[in-house]
Enzyme design. Structure first.
Site, PDB file in Angstrom:
ATOM      1  CE  LYS A  20      -0.305   6.239   1.835  1.00 35.66           C
ATOM      2  NZ  LYS A  20       0.015   5.139   1.319  1.00 35.66           N
ATOM      3  CG  ASN A  21       1.747   3.910  -1.397  1.00 39.25           C
ATOM      4  OD1 ASN A  21       1.951   4.682  -0.423  1.00 39.25           O
ATOM      5  ND2 ASN A  21       0.910   3.249  -2.047  1.00 39.25           N
ATOM      6  CB  CYS A 116      -4.918   0.987   6.032  1.00 40.25           C
ATOM      7  SG  CYS A 116      -4.880   2.991   5.397  1.00 40.25           S
ATOM      8  NE  ARG A 121      -0.644  -3.079   5.468  1.00 37.50           N
ATOM      9  CZ  ARG A 121      -0.459  -1.792   4.787  1.00 37.50           C
ATOM     10  NH1 ARG A 121      -1.154  -1.028   5.411  1.00 37.50           N
ATOM     11  NH2 ARG A 121       0.210  -1.590   3.814  1.00 37.50           N
ATOM     12  CG  ASP A 310      -3.588   0.661  -2.698  1.00 37.58           C
ATOM     13  OD1 ASP A 310      -3.858   0.637  -1.661  1.00 37.58           O
ATOM     14  OD2 ASP A 310      -2.475  -0.009  -3.427  1.00 37.58           O
ATOM     15  NE  ARG A 415      -7.066   7.331  13.612  1.00 38.64           N
ATOM     16  CZ  ARG A 415      -7.563   5.815  14.213  1.00 38.64           C
ATOM     17  NH1 ARG A 415      -8.752   6.105  14.542  1.00 38.64           N
ATOM     18  NH2 ARG A 415      -6.523   5.148  14.351  1.00 38.64           N
TER      19      ARG A 415
HETATM   20  N1  EPU Z   1       3.118  -9.531   3.172  1.00 30.84           N
HETATM   21  C1  EPU Z   1       3.534 -10.637   3.993  1.00 30.84           C
HETATM   22  N2  EPU Z   1       4.651 -10.566   4.676  1.00 30.84           N
HETATM   23  C2  EPU Z   1       5.464  -9.341   4.354  1.00 30.84           C
HETATM   24  C3  EPU Z   1       5.062  -8.429   3.520  1.00 30.84           C
HETATM   25  C4  EPU Z   1       3.960  -8.475   2.837  1.00 30.84           C
HETATM   26  O1  EPU Z   1       2.866 -11.564   4.165  1.00 30.84           O
HETATM   27  O2  EPU Z   1       6.553  -9.256   5.209  1.00 30.84           O
HETATM   28  C5  EPU Z   1       1.883  -9.746   2.339  1.00 30.84           C
HETATM   29  C6  EPU Z   1       0.915  -8.759   3.150  1.00 30.84           C
HETATM   30  O3  EPU Z   1       0.117  -9.075   4.086  1.00 30.84           O
HETATM   31  C7  EPU Z   1      -0.112  -8.420   1.779  1.00 30.84           C
HETATM   32  C8  EPU Z   1       0.632  -8.696   0.484  1.00 30.84           C
HETATM   33  O4  EPU Z   1       2.010  -9.277   1.015  1.00 30.84           O
HETATM   34  O5  EPU Z   1      -1.077  -9.470   1.852  1.00 30.84           O
HETATM   35  C9  EPU Z   1       0.973  -7.617  -0.134  1.00 30.84           C
HETATM   36  O6  EPU Z   1       1.632  -6.465   0.684  1.00 30.84           O
HETATM   37  P1  EPU Z   1       2.725  -5.319   0.363  1.00 30.84           P
HETATM   38  O7  EPU Z   1       3.996  -5.899   0.973  1.00 30.84           O
HETATM   39  O8  EPU Z   1       3.032  -5.438  -1.247  1.00 30.84           O
HETATM   40  O9  EPU Z   1       2.204  -4.126   0.673  1.00 30.84           O
HETATM   41  P2  EPU Z   1       2.728  -2.984   1.607  1.00 30.84           P
HETATM   42  O10 EPU Z   1       4.202  -2.797   0.739  1.00 30.84           O
HETATM   43  O11 EPU Z   1       2.755  -2.962   2.906  1.00 30.84           O
HETATM   44  C10 EPU Z   1       2.067  -1.002  -0.071  1.00 30.84           C
HETATM   45  C11 EPU Z   1       1.648   0.274  -0.245  1.00 30.84           C
HETATM   46  C12 EPU Z   1      -0.165  -0.147  -0.085  1.00 30.84           C
HETATM   47  C13 EPU Z   1      -0.608  -1.037  -1.234  1.00 30.84           C
HETATM   48  C14 EPU Z   1       0.407  -2.218  -1.339  1.00 30.84           C
HETATM   49  C15 EPU Z   1       0.018  -3.051  -2.650  1.00 30.84           C
HETATM   50  C16 EPU Z   1       2.994   1.629   0.840  1.00 30.84           C
HETATM   51  C17 EPU Z   1       3.163   2.480   1.978  1.00 30.84           C
HETATM   52  N3  EPU Z   1       1.962   1.008   0.769  1.00 30.84           N
HETATM   53  O12 EPU Z   1       2.023  -1.662   1.034  1.00 30.84           O
HETATM   54  O13 EPU Z   1      -0.723   1.135  -0.051  1.00 30.84           O
HETATM   55  O14 EPU Z   1      -1.821  -1.418  -0.968  1.00 30.84           O
HETATM   56  O15 EPU Z   1       1.733  -1.892  -1.432  1.00 30.84           O
HETATM   57  O16 EPU Z   1       0.140  -2.484  -3.519  1.00 30.84           O
HETATM   58  O17 EPU Z   1       3.626   1.660  -0.195  1.00 30.84           O
HETATM   59  C18 EPU Z   1      -2.360   2.738   0.472  1.00 30.84           C
HETATM   60  O18 EPU Z   1      -1.717   3.355  -0.078  1.00 30.84           O
HETATM   61  O19 EPU Z   1      -3.585   2.971   0.984  1.00 30.84           O
HETATM   62  C19 EPU Z   1      -1.852   1.540   0.643  1.00 30.84           C
HETATM   63  C20 EPU Z   1      -2.305   0.598   1.521  1.00 30.84           C
END
Ligand code: EPU
Length: 441
Positions: A20-21, A116, A121, A310, A415
């Site tokens: 998915k990611n 989520c 975030r 995850d 959902r």
């Molecule tokens: N963060 C910030 N500022 C930003 C971006 C991120 O402070 O601008 C912080 C976040 O709040 C968090 C940390 O950095 O504490 C890591 O967040 P990251 O940006 O790495 O996460 P993401 O890209 O939003 C993806 C996956 C998540 C997975 C995380 C970590 C997708 C669509 N989502 O999220 O997957 O947990 O990386 O590996 O790729 C899931 O699949 O259920 C899921 C939540």
């Protein structure tokens, strides 16, 4: 709502398709091409539907044939705020459209994000990097408007934290920005490396150096790609943990050892057994409970190559069955243990702490978030009515209900779980789970 009659070991085989990611990001990358792209091993999950909708409103012709997605971006066009806003609150992917839309159309509109509820975030890294590339970002009540009056130019940028999404943002923007970009403290998850492979197939020049440094040399034009998405290592670990928690045995076809090394070490430390079949077509990993008591462990989540955040929730369910005290220190998100209150109602013995237990101090300890869990096992889980709070927590509730004695009712499956787990009901039935939908009159 799903009715689950617990207490039956899961036995059999499931297949995992593309992650998915990665798949959702690969779909965004197709926007950058001047010719069509073909993505294989696409799972039937709702996040793919959401990104399909977003691409279509921007004039991309998207067709799904089996698990192969054809995307033709040759007639990309601007979309209206209202048609984009249909997708508001459904996913976090829209933020990644910024760079590609600015390159293709000179402007972008991004709706409010979904995803989520596992922490604040924020998207500050994304917007800060985009501004440095030369984007003008304006927010109003409808969402975020971006333009690039002077084009986008390569940057030297260091992420405060190796964010997956922000790294992807920089990649998708830098590949066609003028000049060279150097990204420091980048995330290097396998899904990011696969995205880099896709961009390279399209004609991008991206060098991954040591110490989380990625260098991108901007090019004027990218073409379409043909790619097979890497398998979903989160789904694979979810089935593995389900096999362990229910004392079963599941062959996860498609699971790849190289992407799951950290998980496999943890699985072995807890006392789980696995066997890798590395046949490129038919291969996968069989995970099973060897019949001996599970062992407690101290773990902490981290960015790759650490233990994925995850993977945390399904592992915690399995740890409720381990013989002794386990610790899980969550360092990626500040609020990812909400689901444990439902597990406690099922008889699990889990306490949350704001200290950084069992690992190195992280940014959440200083800010008083309940981000460490102590799990005392083994606990006999009993059935309960459960409300799913988010995607990964939701699957762990399913695992707990299958491991528990009695009949549970799990609410929110459509959902949340179908956002990221393809055909999960059929897969569960195929593994012998006793599940049913309520009869509607
Ligand atoms: N963060 C910030 N500022 C930003 C971006 C991120 O402070 O601008 C912080 C976040 O709040 C968090 C940390 O950095 O504490 C890591 O967040 P990251 O940006 O790495 O996460 P993401 O890209 O939003 C993806 C996956 C998540 C997975 C995380 C970590 C997708 C669509 N989502 O999220 O997957 O947990 O990386 O590996 O790729 C899931 O699949 O259920 C899921 C939540």
């Amino acid at each position: 709502m799903l009715i689950i009659h617990g207490g039956t070991p899961l036995e059999g085989e499931v297949t995992v398709r593309g992650a998915k990611n990665l798949v959702s990001k690969a779909m965004v990358a197709a926007l950058l091409g001047t010719s069509p792209s073909v993505l294989r091993s696409v799972p039937a999950i709702r996040d793919v539907e959401v990104v399909t909708g977003l691409l279509r409103v921007h004039g991309v012709d998207v067709e799904l044939d089996g698990d192969t997605l054809y995307m033709d971006p040759t007639s990309v066009e601007s979309a209206g705020v209202e048609e984009i806003n249909v997708h508001a609150g459904t996913s976090r992917i829209p933020i990644l459209l910024c760079g590609p839309l600015l390159h293709r159309l000179g402007r972008a509109f991004i709706p409010d994000l979904g995803g989520c509820n596992i922490g604040g975030r924020p998207i500050d890294f994304h917007l800060d990097a985009l501004r440095q590339f030369g984007a003008v970002v304006e927010k109003d009540a409808s969402g975020t408007h971006l333009s690039a009056p002077n084009g986008l130019h390569g940057i030297r940028y260091e992420l405060e934290y190796p964010s997956v999404g922000a790294t992807e943002q920089v990649l998708l923007t830098a590949v066609m920005a003028k000049g060279t970009t150097e990204l420091r403290n980048a995330a290097i998850e396998p899904e990011i490396v696969d995205l880099i492979c896709i961009l390279q197939k399209m004609g991008a020049i991206i060098k991954v150096h040591t110490n989380r440094v990625i260098e991108i040399v901007g090019v004027d034009e990218l073409k379409g790609y043909r790619h097979r998405a890497l398998p979903d290592r989160i789904e694979a670990a979810s089935w593995a943990s389900a096999a362990l928690a229910t004392e079963g045995s599941v062959f996860v076809r498609g699971a790849q050892q190289a992407d799951m090394m950290t998980f496999l070490n943890v699985f072995r430390s807890i006392g789980g057994a696995y066997e890798v079949d590395d046949d490129p077509v038919e291969g996968g990993i069989r995970f099973w409970h060897p019949g001996t008591p599970l062992k407690p462990v101290a773990l902490e989540t981290d960015v790759h190559p650490g233990l994925m955040t995850d993977w945390q929730q399904p592992i915690v369910v399995a740890l409720t069955q381990a013989d002794g005290l386990s610790i899980m220190h969550e360092t990626v998100y500040e609020n990812r243990f909400g689901y444990t209150s439902e597990l406690r109602r099922m008889g699990a013995n889990i306490e949350l702490y704001s200290d950084c237990l069992g690992g190195t101090p992280c940014r959440w300890g200083r800010r008083n978030y309940l981000h460490s869990a102590v799990i005392a096992g083994p606990s006999k889980l009993h059935a309960a009515d459960l409300q799913i709070p988010d995607l990964r927590a939701g699957f762990s509730h399913l695992i707990a209900a299958m491991a528990a004695e009695g009949t549970s009712r799990v609410y929110g499956v459509d959902r949340y779980i179908s956002r990221g787990y393809e055909n999960f009901e059929e897969k569960l039935l195929g593994l012998g789970a006793k599940i049913e939908r309520p009869v509607t009159k």
